[in-house]
Design a protein around this motif. Structure first.
Motif, PDB file in Angstrom:
ATOM      1  N   GLN A 131      -9.527  -1.704  45.925  1.00 52.71           N
ATOM      2  CA  GLN A 131      -9.188  -3.312  46.159  1.00 52.71           C
ATOM      3  C   GLN A 131      -7.354  -3.363  46.183  1.00 52.71           C
ATOM      4  N   GLY A 132      -6.959  -2.323  46.018  1.00 51.56           N
ATOM      5  CA  GLY A 132      -5.324  -2.400  46.084  1.00 51.56           C
ATOM      6  C   GLY A 132      -4.659  -2.355  44.658  1.00 51.56           C
ATOM      7  N   TRP A 133      -5.447  -2.182  43.436  1.00 49.47           N
ATOM      8  CA  TRP A 133      -4.637  -2.477  42.271  1.00 49.47           C
ATOM      9  C   TRP A 133      -3.769  -1.640  41.564  1.00 49.47           C
ATOM     10  N   GLY A 134      -4.021  -0.238  42.631  1.00 47.38           N
ATOM     11  CA  GLY A 134      -3.278   1.043  42.121  1.00 47.38           C
ATOM     12  C   GLY A 134      -4.190   2.017  42.020  1.00 47.38           C
ATOM     13  N   SER A 135      -3.394   3.315  41.595  1.00 43.14           N
ATOM     14  CA  SER A 135      -4.271   4.467  41.521  1.00 43.14           C
ATOM     15  C   SER A 135      -5.149   4.473  40.447  1.00 43.14           C
ATOM     16  N   ALA A 136      -6.263   5.185  40.334  1.00 40.56           N
ATOM     17  CA  ALA A 136      -7.059   5.245  38.986  1.00 40.56           C
ATOM     18  C   ALA A 136      -6.174   5.389  37.732  1.00 40.56           C
ATOM     19  N   GLU A 137      -5.182   6.456  37.869  1.00 42.00           N
ATOM     20  CA  GLU A 137      -4.219   6.824  36.653  1.00 42.00           C
ATOM     21  C   GLU A 137      -3.451   5.553  36.314  1.00 42.00           C
ATOM     22  N   GLN A 138      -2.988   4.856  37.457  1.00 44.20           N
ATOM     23  CA  GLN A 138      -2.150   3.917  36.885  1.00 44.20           C
ATOM     24  C   GLN A 138      -3.147   2.750  36.230  1.00 44.20           C
ATOM     25  N   ILE A 139      -4.244   2.574  36.786  1.00 41.95           N
ATOM     26  CA  ILE A 139      -5.175   1.402  36.091  1.00 41.95           C
ATOM     27  C   ILE A 139      -5.704   1.734  34.921  1.00 41.95           C
ATOM     28  N   ARG A 140      -5.906   2.916  34.701  1.00 40.85           N
ATOM     29  CA  ARG A 140      -6.180   3.461  33.056  1.00 40.85           C
ATOM     30  C   ARG A 140      -4.906   3.306  32.185  1.00 40.85           C
ATOM     31  N   ASP A 141      -3.944   2.961  32.566  1.00 37.57           N
ATOM     32  CA  ASP A 141      -2.669   2.891  31.876  1.00 37.57           C
ATOM     33  C   ASP A 141      -2.659   1.067  31.473  1.00 37.57           C
ATOM     34  N   PRO A 142      -2.912   0.876  30.085  1.00 41.53           N
ATOM     35  CA  PRO A 142      -3.158  -0.625  29.894  1.00 41.53           C
ATOM     36  C   PRO A 142      -1.858  -1.630  29.852  1.00 41.53           C
ATOM     37  N   THR A 143      -0.830  -0.936  29.799  1.00 41.55           N
ATOM     38  CA  THR A 143       0.295  -1.504  30.322  1.00 41.55           C
ATOM     39  C   THR A 143       0.557  -2.046  31.850  1.00 41.55           C
TER      40      THR A 143
END
Length: 376
Positions: A131-143
Motif C-alpha cells: 500500500q505504499g508505506w515502504g519496503s518491509a525492511e523500512q516498515i520494520r524500522d520503528p523510527t
C-alpha cells in the motif's frame, strides 16, 4: 530542534532501545492480535504510576519488576513507545498527534515491532508494503514507521479537531474503526511520561496549539452508557433500539428533538433550508445549522442560520453538563466552529453530517466538542 534531534539520537542508541527495535519476532504470538480489540476498557489510568514504571524501564529495570496496566511486555513496549514519541518530537508534531500515534500502535500491534500481520502488514503500525508505506525492511524500522504515520496524519485536514479514533482511522482505514479510543488514556499517560525525558519535551510535547494546553473536551471514553457506545452500531437514519428522550428534558427541548428525529434519513444539503427535507427540492433538505434552526423554530425559539452565529446563541454550558436540546459544536475552532449537532440525552447526538450522508444519530464519543450552548 537540532539540539533535540541530537539528544534523541543518543536515546536511539541506548541498549534497551536497540533491543526493542531489533526484535524480529513477537515473543508471544498469543499476546498480540493485530486486528483485534482489547478485552476490557482501560480507564482511570494512574498517570503518576505509569510515569514511575516507565522511568524504571527506561533506566534499565527488568520487565519482571514493572507493571503498567495494558502493557503485558513493558520491557519491549515502552522503548517502542519512546521511539514513537521521539519521532513526533523531532518532527514538531503536537502532543495530541503523539497520543494518536501511540493509541494507534497499541491497537495495531500492542506496541510490538511485529514481523507478521494481516496480509502483508508489518511493524508497530501494521503498515503494508503493497500500500505504499515502504519496503518491509523500512516498515520494520520503528523510527521510519513512526515518521511515516506522522507524515500521513499531518496531511489529514482538521486532524487536531478530530477524536483520537477519527484521526487514527483517517490514517489507518481499519476494519475496526472504533477500536482506537480504548487506548487514549494509556497513550496520554505514556506520552506525558516519555516526553519529559527529552530536552524540552515535557514542556510543549512538540510544537502545539492552544488546544494542546487545554484539557480535552473530547468524550472518547469507552464505558457503555457514558459515551453512547452502549447502543452499539447505529444504522444511519435510524433511532437506536432502547433510546427514548429523557423524561426530565425541557418540554421545548423534547419537541425540538422529536422534530429533528422526523428528519432522520433525509440527505444532507449544504445551504438547504430544512423546511421540506422529505420533498423533491434538494434545497428544502437540511444542513447542520438549518436542522437546528428549524427544530427550534417549531417550538417558538428563533435561532440564526449558521454555525458561526449559533455558537453565540443562548448561554454557554460545559460539555460535562449537557442537557437534552443543547447545541454542541465541533470542527474548526471554538470561536468559529464548522459543525453543529443537538444533544439528545443518553449520550447521543442528532446531526446533519455532510454531503452524501443522511440526518443521523451518533454517539457523543465521536465528537470533539469545542463549544456547547443552551438555547432554552
Amino acid at each position: 530542534m537540532k539540539g533535540l534531534a541530537a539528544g534523541i539520537g543518543v536515546v536511539f542508541l541506548s541498549p534497551i532501545l536497540i533491543a526493542g527495535t531489533g526484535m524480529m519476532l513477537a515473543s508471544s504470538a498469543d499476546a498480540v492480535q493485530s486486528s483485534g480489540s482489547f478485552s476490557s476498557c482501560l480507564s482511570d489510568i494512574d498517570s503518576d504510576k505509569v510515569a514511575e514504571q516507565v522511568t524504571k524501564i527506561l533506566d534499565g529495570a527488568s520487565g519482571k519488576d514493572v507493571h503498567v496496566e495494558g502493557l503485558d511486555l513493558p520491557a519491549e513496549q515502552v522503548p517502542n513507545a519512546q521511539t514513537i514519541v521521539a519521532a513526533g518530537l523531532s518532527l514538531d508534531v503536537p502532543k495530541k498527534g503523539q497520543i494518536i500515534a501511540l493509541a494507534t500502535a497499541m491497537q495495531e500491534s500492542r506496541l510490538r515491532n511485529l514481523a507478521y500481520g494481516d496480509r502483508d502488514s508489518l511493524g508497530l503500525f501494521q503498515q503494508r508494503p503493497s500500500q505504499g508505506w515502504g519496503s518491509a525492511e523500512q516498515i520494520r524500522d520503528p523510527t521510519y514507521a513512526s515518521e511515516q504515520f506522522y507524515k500521513h496524519l499531518l496531511k489529514v485536514s482538521g486532524w487536531q479537531q478530530m477524536t483520537v479514533t477519527q484521526a487514527a482511522q483517517a490514517v489507518q482505514k481499519s476494519g475496526l474503526p472504533d477500536a482506537y479510543a480504548q487506548w487514549e488514556e494509556l497513550a496520554t499517560a505514556l506520552q506525558a511520561a516519555i516526553a519529559k525525558t527529552f530536552p524540552g519535551g515535557g514542556d510543549a510535547g512538540g510544537k502545539g496549539t492552544d488546544q494542546d494546553k487545554k484539557p480535552s473536551t473530547s468524550t472518547t471514553g469507552c464505558a457503555p452508557g457514558e459515551d453512547g457506545s452502549g447502543f452499539g452500531h447505529i444504522p444511519e437514519g435510524s433511532v437506536p433500539k432502547g433510546y427514548s428522550i429523557p423524561k426530565d428534558a425541557h418540554p421545548r427541548a423534547r419537541k425540538a428533538i422529536t422534530w429533528a428525529m422526523q428528519q432522520l434519513g433525509t440527505l444532507y444539503q449544504w445551504g438547504g433550508s430544512c423546511t421540506n427535507s422529505h420533498g423533491p427540492d434538494p434545497m428544502g433538505r437540511c444542513d447542520c445549522s438549518s436542522l437546528m434552526q428549524q427544530a427550534y423554530a417549531h417550538v417558538g425559539v428563533t435561532l440564526t442560520r449558521t454555525t458561526y452565529t449559533q455558537v453565540n446563541e443562548g448561554k454557554a454550558v460545559s460539555p460535562s453538563q449537557l442537557e437534552p436540546g443543547d447545541l454542541i459544536f465541533s470542527r474548526g475552532t471554538a470561536a468559529r466552529p464548522e459543525h453543529v449537532g443537538m444533544y439528545m440525552g443518553e449520550d447521543l447526538v442528532i446531526e446533519a453530517p455532510r454531503t452524501t450522508k443522511p440526518v443521523r444519530i451518533t454517539p457523543i464519543k465521536d465528537w470533539t466538542i469545542l463549544a456547547a450552548r443552551r438555547v432554552i
